[in-house]
Design an enzyme around this catalytic site. Structure first.
Site, mmCIF file in Angstrom:
data_model
loop_
_atom_site.group_PDB
_atom_site.id
_atom_site.type_symbol
_atom_site.label_atom_id
_atom_site.label_comp_id
_atom_site.label_asym_id
_atom_site.label_seq_id
_atom_site.Cartn_x
_atom_site.Cartn_y
_atom_site.Cartn_z
ATOM 1 N N GLY A 167 0.885 -1.222 -0.218
ATOM 2 C CA GLY A 167 0.053 -0.056 0.154
ATOM 3 C C GLY A 167 0.864 1.282 0.064
ATOM 4 O O GLY A 167 2.037 1.231 0.694
ATOM 5 N N GLY A 169 -0.566 4.656 0.394
ATOM 6 C CA GLY A 169 -1.340 5.777 0.935
ATOM 7 C C GLY A 169 -0.672 6.498 2.102
ATOM 8 O O GLY A 169 0.499 6.000 2.424
ATOM 9 N N TYR A 170 -1.085 7.378 2.857
ATOM 10 C CA TYR A 170 -0.445 8.100 3.747
ATOM 11 C C TYR A 170 0.244 7.465 4.715
ATOM 12 O O TYR A 170 1.209 7.442 5.267
ATOM 13 C CB TYR A 170 -1.089 9.415 4.232
ATOM 14 C CG TYR A 170 -2.179 9.186 5.261
ATOM 15 C CD1 TYR A 170 -2.179 9.206 6.346
ATOM 16 C CD2 TYR A 170 -3.823 9.045 4.481
ATOM 17 C CE1 TYR A 170 -3.137 9.096 7.366
ATOM 18 C CE2 TYR A 170 -4.475 8.933 5.367
ATOM 19 C CZ TYR A 170 -4.540 8.952 6.898
ATOM 20 O OH TYR A 170 -5.411 8.660 7.390
ATOM 21 N N HIS A 427 12.082 37.421 7.227
ATOM 22 C CA HIS A 427 13.197 36.997 6.497
ATOM 23 C C HIS A 427 14.227 36.490 7.500
ATOM 24 O O HIS A 427 14.458 37.306 8.500
ATOM 25 C CB HIS A 427 13.896 38.072 5.350
ATOM 26 C CG HIS A 427 15.302 37.480 4.875
ATOM 27 N ND1 HIS A 427 15.065 36.653 3.655
ATOM 28 C CD2 HIS A 427 16.381 37.663 4.990
ATOM 29 C CE1 HIS A 427 16.373 36.122 3.363
ATOM 30 N NE2 HIS A 427 17.217 37.071 4.112
#
Length: 444
Positions: A167, A169-170, A427
């Site tokens: 699998g 998925g997440y 920044h």
């Protein structure tokens, strides 16, 4: 009466009990539902260690040479300790509120009448919050083997030297990358042509590249055909003729609703063809006085959605105008890099007939990302060109699960992209790049 003690049911039960109502909660398993016991809480505690190890190794590109030694039993003992502490917190919350908890599997025996163990209760208001569980394929040879799902994954005490993940998925990506970063040789078996197939293709490409950098082997376009388990080793036969061996097999192909034992027909409650509870926009089932929230009712399978379902339903029952779709949906995938998502993709917006466009800023053009060595990923924003409103965002990069909330709040407020463009962010930060992303629209 509340069936299931997930992240929607528990606060609802506690609130109503504190208001003086008689409240009963049926729970067949551990209090707290999947989030606390085998979802968010243990998985993110586990990933704290895994990503700590991964980040330490990646400092080589900064000129820092490290040797990472993983004490896997200590990692998992910490994970289970946090899980148990959170679980006890649910116990205390319900007890202090005066909620009666019945530790038994509940099933309907009549309209709004439920039996669990030797207790039968009828109530004018019933809320179903039973959640979902792992979908296990009918794969020859799998039954009877000690395969893993997210349900028992966190009971691991030794690190598997080789891991097979069925699998992409997440859940599979998070836990698979996690074990890889802690030292397992990891293979991902992907039925389709990319990981995280429900997301945009460049999200999948970015994660695939990150996984390759972690040494994870990706097997695309193949199905598992059979499993053999002998001498503590799994052998997985694939549709392309290959065979893979591992000391652990993690099965994470999807989820199914926990409705099979409820006998909902006895109360006139209808299910859809996949077993999810049918509800209207106000969470009402097909039986008067019975409501369903969370992923058992096919709501998006996220803890924050289930918790907001509790707030929505409580407001609805007080006569307020709320519904199951009345909030901007955001979510995240806790791989590294992370995926932060909110709202619609460009394709989704265009399919709805909207006059939409998107702008993209690569992480490699962001000062902070260059300075810190996190250049893999990108930021994308989708806007409605007719109204200038922000429709969605996809952020792939370092800690983007935090950054995506900027978009979520702007969208909840109905703001336009110009508001973000006019903002002066600090920044050098990752957040500084969000106004820069919006300024790409001005430049065009």
């Amino acid at each position: 009466m509340i069936i299931g003690s997930g992240q929607g049911g528990v606060p609802l039960a506690a609130d109503y009990a504190k208001e003086g109502r008689k409240v009963v909660v049926f729970e067949r398993d551990a209090l707290g539902g999947s989030c606390i016991n085998y979802g968010c809480t243990p998985s993110k505690a586990f990933l704290a260690a895994a990503h700590g190890a991964g980040r330490a190794r990646q400092t080589e590109k900064l000129g820092i040479h490290t040797q990472v030694n993983v004490d896997f039993p200590a990692v998992m003992e910490r994970v289970r300790g946090i899980r148990d502490r959170f679980n006890q917190g649910v116990h205390k919350r319900l007890e202090s509120a005066g909620v009666r908890v019945i530790c038994a599997e509940a099933s309907f025996v009549d309209e709004r009448t439920v039996k669990g163990g030797d207790v039968t209760i009828q109530a004018p208001l019933v809320v179903i919050n039973t959640g979902t569980s792992s979908l296990v394929p009918d794969l020859p040879g799998l039954a009877g083997t000690p395969y893993l799902t997210n349900r028992n994954f966190f009971d691991l005490k030794t690190l598997p030297s080789r891991l097979l993940v069925l699998g992409a998925g997440y859940i599979g990506l998070e836990l698979g990358q996690g074990l890889a970063r802690l030292g397992s040789e990891t293979h991902l078996i992907v039925r389709g042509d990319r990981v995280l197939g429900q997301e945009e293709s460049d999200v999948s490409e970015t994660l695939a590249e990150a996984f390759k950098q972690d040494g994870i082997q990706l097997h695309f376009g193949v199905n598992a055909e059979r499993v053999a388990y002998e001498n503590n080793v799994f052998t997985l036969s694939l549709s392309n003729g290959d065979q893979l061996q591992g000391d652990a097999l993690l099965v994470v192909i999807g989820r199914k609703p926990n409705t099979g034992a409820l006998n909902v027909a006895a109360s006139g409650i209808e299910l859809d063809d996949k077993g999810f509870i049918k509800i209207d926009d106000q969470f009402h089932t097909t039986c008067s006085g019975v409501y369903a929230i969370g992923d058992a009712a096919k709501q998006p399978a996220f803890t924050h959605v289930s918790w907001e379902d509790y707030r929505r339903l409580k407001a609805i029952l007080k006569g307020e105008q709320r519904n199951r779709h009345d909030r901007v949906l955001g979510y995240a995938v806790y791989t590294e890099p992370q995926v932060g998502r909110v709202g619609m993709t460009l394709e989704q917006a265009q399919k709805k007939g909207m006059n939409a466009r998107s702008v993209v800023l690569p992480m490699s053009q962001i000062a902070r990302a260059i300075e810190w060595g996190h250049e893999l990923g990108f930021y994308r924003m989708v806007i409605d060109t007719d109204t200038d409103k922000i429709l969605g965002a996809t952020l792939v990069g370092y800690e983007t699960a935090e950054l995506v909330h900027v978009f979520l709040s702007l969208m909840e407020a109905g703001a336009t992209w110009q508001l973000l463009e006019q903002s002066v962010h600090i920044h050098p930060t990752y957040g500084e790049a969000l106004p820069s992303l919006a300024r790409l629209l001005v430049e065009d």
